[in-house]
Design a protein around this motif. Sequence first.
Motif, short mmCIF file in Angstrom:
data_model
loop_
_atom_site.label_atom_id
_atom_site.label_comp_id
_atom_site.label_asym_id
_atom_site.label_seq_id
_atom_site.Cartn_x
_atom_site.Cartn_y
_atom_site.Cartn_z
N GLY A 1 -13.15 0.68 -1.96
CA GLY A 1 -11.95 0.04 -2.30
C GLY A 1 -10.92 0.06 -1.14
N ILE A 2 -9.88 -0.28 -1.15
CA ILE A 2 -8.80 -0.45 -0.26
C ILE A 2 -8.50 0.99 0.16
CG2 ILE A 2 -6.99 -0.71 -1.46
CD1 ILE A 2 -7.35 -2.63 1.63
N GLN A 3 -8.46 1.90 -0.64
CA GLN A 3 -8.02 3.36 -0.42
C GLN A 3 -9.12 4.01 0.70
OE1 GLN A 3 -8.28 2.26 -3.44
NE2 GLN A 3 -6.10 2.05 -4.01
N SER A 4 -10.27 3.68 0.42
CA SER A 4 -11.20 4.18 1.41
C SER A 4 -11.20 3.53 2.69
CB SER A 4 -12.81 3.87 0.68
OG SER A 4 -13.13 4.69 -0.85
N GLN B 1 -8.56 2.61 3.88
CA GLN B 1 -7.51 2.79 4.92
C GLN B 1 -7.59 4.32 5.17
OE1 GLN B 1 -4.48 2.02 1.91
NE2 GLN B 1 -3.96 -0.05 2.94
N CYS B 2 -8.55 4.97 4.95
CA CYS B 2 -8.97 6.37 5.58
C CYS B 2 -9.54 6.32 6.65
CB CYS B 2 -9.70 6.99 4.43
SG CYS B 2 -8.77 7.82 3.25
N ARG C 1 -7.50 3.50 12.14
CA ARG C 1 -6.74 2.07 12.33
C ARG C 1 -6.79 1.50 13.80
NH1 ARG C 1 -5.97 0.29 7.29
NH2 ARG C 1 -4.16 -0.56 7.85
N ASP D 1 -5.51 -5.39 6.63
CA ASP D 1 -5.00 -5.32 5.47
C ASP D 1 -3.39 -5.00 5.29
OD1 ASP D 1 -4.76 -2.71 6.36
OD2 ASP D 1 -6.04 -1.62 5.24
N THR D 2 -2.93 -4.96 6.45
CA THR D 2 -1.44 -5.00 6.78
C THR D 2 -0.95 -6.06 7.80
OG1 THR D 2 -1.30 -3.23 8.56
CG2 THR D 2 -1.21 -2.54 6.31
N LEU E 1 1.58 -3.96 3.53
CA LEU E 1 0.17 -4.26 2.87
C LEU E 1 0.29 -5.53 2.33
CD1 LEU E 1 -2.37 -2.75 2.04
CD2 LEU E 1 -1.48 -2.25 -0.20
#
Length: 112
Positions: A15-18, A20-21, A24, A97-98, A103
Amino acid sequence: VFELSLPDDQVVIIGIQSLQCLPRTTLRDCSIVSTVHGSSGAFTFSGVSLSLYIAHYIEDLKSWNQVEVISGDGFGTRIMQDELLSHGPAKPIVIADTLNGRLMTLNEAWFV
């Protein structure tokens, strides 16, 4: 959602949350070039470098030789291992993703 098919045929759904961890990467002064719409920019994209993303899920980096990146609408590209690794930290391929600090929506996802 990202689907990663590993060399051993295991499939990992991320998922996008994983995503983003992970550490970057930000690319500034990017242009988007289109055969239909010309070029536009400058944009700032942020996301995860594709090589770091792969390394996070595959221990033996010699166990693969190409990455096929396919979007939800079927557009895709194939990136060979030597091409991906030759970009290095100065010019990484990024799963962005940004866009300009916000976002992106599903319709705006980019590899840069």
